[in-house]
Motif scaffolding. Structure first.
Motif, mmCIF file in Angstrom:
data_model
loop_
_atom_site.group_PDB
_atom_site.id
_atom_site.type_symbol
_atom_site.label_atom_id
_atom_site.label_comp_id
_atom_site.label_asym_id
_atom_site.label_seq_id
_atom_site.Cartn_x
_atom_site.Cartn_y
_atom_site.Cartn_z
ATOM 1 N N GLY A 89 22.938 0.452 -47.639
ATOM 2 C CA GLY A 89 22.992 -0.323 -48.579
ATOM 3 C C GLY A 89 22.816 -1.327 -48.827
ATOM 4 O O GLY A 89 22.468 -2.482 -47.333
ATOM 5 N N THR A 124 15.776 -1.998 -54.954
ATOM 6 C CA THR A 124 16.813 -1.740 -55.291
ATOM 7 C C THR A 124 17.034 -0.919 -56.501
ATOM 8 O O THR A 124 18.502 -0.993 -57.473
ATOM 9 N N GLN A 175 21.921 3.736 -60.122
ATOM 10 C CA GLN A 175 21.762 3.756 -59.088
ATOM 11 C C GLN A 175 21.799 5.187 -58.411
ATOM 12 O O GLN A 175 21.479 6.033 -57.483
ATOM 13 N N ASN A 206 20.707 1.798 -52.425
ATOM 14 C CA ASN A 206 22.261 1.166 -53.084
ATOM 15 C C ASN A 206 22.803 0.217 -52.528
ATOM 16 O O ASN A 206 23.101 0.381 -51.893
ATOM 17 N N ASN A 207 23.875 -0.029 -53.573
ATOM 18 C CA ASN A 207 25.745 -0.295 -53.410
ATOM 19 C C ASN A 207 26.456 -0.002 -52.661
ATOM 20 O O ASN A 207 25.993 1.744 -52.175
ATOM 21 N N GLY A 233 26.746 3.948 -54.432
ATOM 22 C CA GLY A 233 25.542 4.624 -54.845
ATOM 23 C C GLY A 233 25.897 5.727 -53.956
ATOM 24 O O GLY A 233 26.100 5.960 -53.332
ATOM 25 N N ARG A 293 22.046 -7.592 -56.379
ATOM 26 C CA ARG A 293 21.262 -6.632 -56.297
ATOM 27 C C ARG A 293 19.702 -7.286 -56.263
ATOM 28 O O ARG A 293 18.437 -6.590 -55.668
#
Length: 406
Positions: free
Chosen positions: A66, A176, A199, A207-208, A222, A286
């Motif tokens: 991530g 991202t 996402q 992604n996160n 995500g 991000r």
């Protein structure tokens, strides 16, 4: 009898000097061009190493890293000693929240730095002694420890003249996905896509992976993303590119290490919220070493054809100059080598940029590299960032990228 004198006359000497000057004038640009070509090739090799490291990570972990994720927790407290730096004692309990770059360290010949992030006995915070990783241009972040944020050659393009920070210098950014932030031109609105929706596997790769809101509840992380999720061709999907605005590789947003400090040694999390607009929010994280695409298109008179996958059909705004590869403004203060990223302008500057002429190096999901011209159409750029263009939220999901498009 007069004997002939040996040596040069003044006129002859001046002619020789003039000839040497002309030759130097002709050779120096060529030498500079050769040097820049060498640096560009070196940068291409380094960015390829990043893509291979990401592919290796995906093969072993079952997903891509991530752009924000947790690497553990340091208990610390009064009397605790950093075994790697005895002068760095008494560091408080903190979460080790890092970036995609931290996750790739083992494959980048940086195992010692990776252990600082993943082994419980090492803090990543500087506690008053030892050595700190500083920041410049007024950015926070000076409380990260140097050993957790070393300067790595693989993270620095030799042509980049403006790497920020004293430690953790960085020239590279990751894909991202979709941006849902930033100021739009007057009269335009963003499509109704949530942070979670932005996402999706169709919208981007990284992604996160760490999101705790003010109620200390994990939200908005995500989905797992694998190479197999790429449907538009791995060679047509970017993983990494360059950016002269990229922040230090270890900083997960506009944060200092103290933002990760826990109230007590028994706490499990710190607030790192997707809805936060200021320092600490993953929404801004991000952009600091990521590249995003915006809901924008330069076509006009086609408002009835825009497709946001079931959401309201908002007409995309024109593509702004800052959003393009090597994007900047028309004034000296808006030149890419002058601009400094902050919370406000970060959505605009989360795009590839470099000191190379006419484009940037990019690493693709198949492990290959390409030189992407900064003159490509924005639809091509959107297609390069979306692994599944037809199921993404791009304004024109029917656009199909071809090899001659870039």
């Amino acid at each position: 009898m007069n004997r002939p004198r040996s040596g040069f006359t003044l006129v002859e000497l001046l002619v020789v000097i003039s000839i040497i000057g002309v030759l130097m004038g002709l050779l120096l640009p060529a030498v500079g061009a050769v040097r820049e070509a060498s640096r560009r090739n070196q940068c291409s090799t380094q960015i390829k190493n990043l893509s291979m490291a990401a592919i290796t990570y995906e093969n072993s972990k079952g997903e891509m890293p991530g752009y924000v994720q947790s690497f553990g927790r340091y208990v610390g407290g009064t009397g605790a000693i950093d075994p790697s730096d005895p002068g760095n004692g008494g560091v408080g309990s903190h979460m080790k929240i890092g970036t995609w770059a931290v996750a790739l360290l083992p494959s980048l010949d940086a195992q010692p730095a990776y252990e600082h992030w993943t082994e419980d006995r090492y803090p990543i915070i500087h506690g008053g002694g030892g050595t700190t990783s500083g920041a410049t241009s007024g950015e926070s972040g000076a409380s990260f420890h140097q050993l957790a944020a070393p300067n790595l050659a693989v993270m620095q393009c030799a042509s980049n003249p403006v790497s920020l920070g004293e430690f953790g210098k960085n020239s590279y950014i990751a894909n991202t996905g979709m941006s849902i932030s930033g100021t739009l031109p007057s009269g335009f609105t963003r499509p109704s896509v949530s942070f979670v929706g932005s996402q999706s596997r169709g919208n981007g790769v990284f992604n996160n992976k760490y999101n705790v809101n003010s109620s200390l509840v994990h939200v908005s992380e995500g989905p797992k993303f694998r190479i197999d999720d790429i449907k538009d061709g791995a060679g047509n999907t970017m993983l990494f590119s360059e950016s002269v605005q990229a922040l230090p590789w270890h900083r997960a947003g506009f944060v200092a290490a103290t933002d990760f400090t826990l109230a007590t040694a028994t706490d499990k999390d710190v607030v790192f919220d997707a809805t936060a607009s200021g320092a600490g929010g993953v929404l801004a994280a991000r952009f600091v070493h990521g590249m995003v695409w915006h809901y924008a298109d330069d076509a006009t008179g086609m408002s009835g054809h825009w497709n946001t996958n079931g959401a309201s059909e908002d007409t995309p705004c024109p593509v702004q100059s800052f959003w393009k590869i090597n994007g900047g403004g028309t004034t000296v203060s808006d030149d890419i080598f002058t601009l400094a990223m902050n919370v406000t302008n970060s959505p605009n500057l989360a795009r590839p940029s470099s000191a190379h002429t006419d484009g940037v190096n990019a690493a693709m999901a198949d492990g290959g590299t390409r030189f992407i011209a900064d003159s490509i159409d924005y639809r091509v750029y959107q297609a390069l960032l979306t692994p599944r263009g037809k199921s993404s939220n791009v304004p024109w999901p029917e656009f199909v990228i071809t090899d001659d498009a870039f």
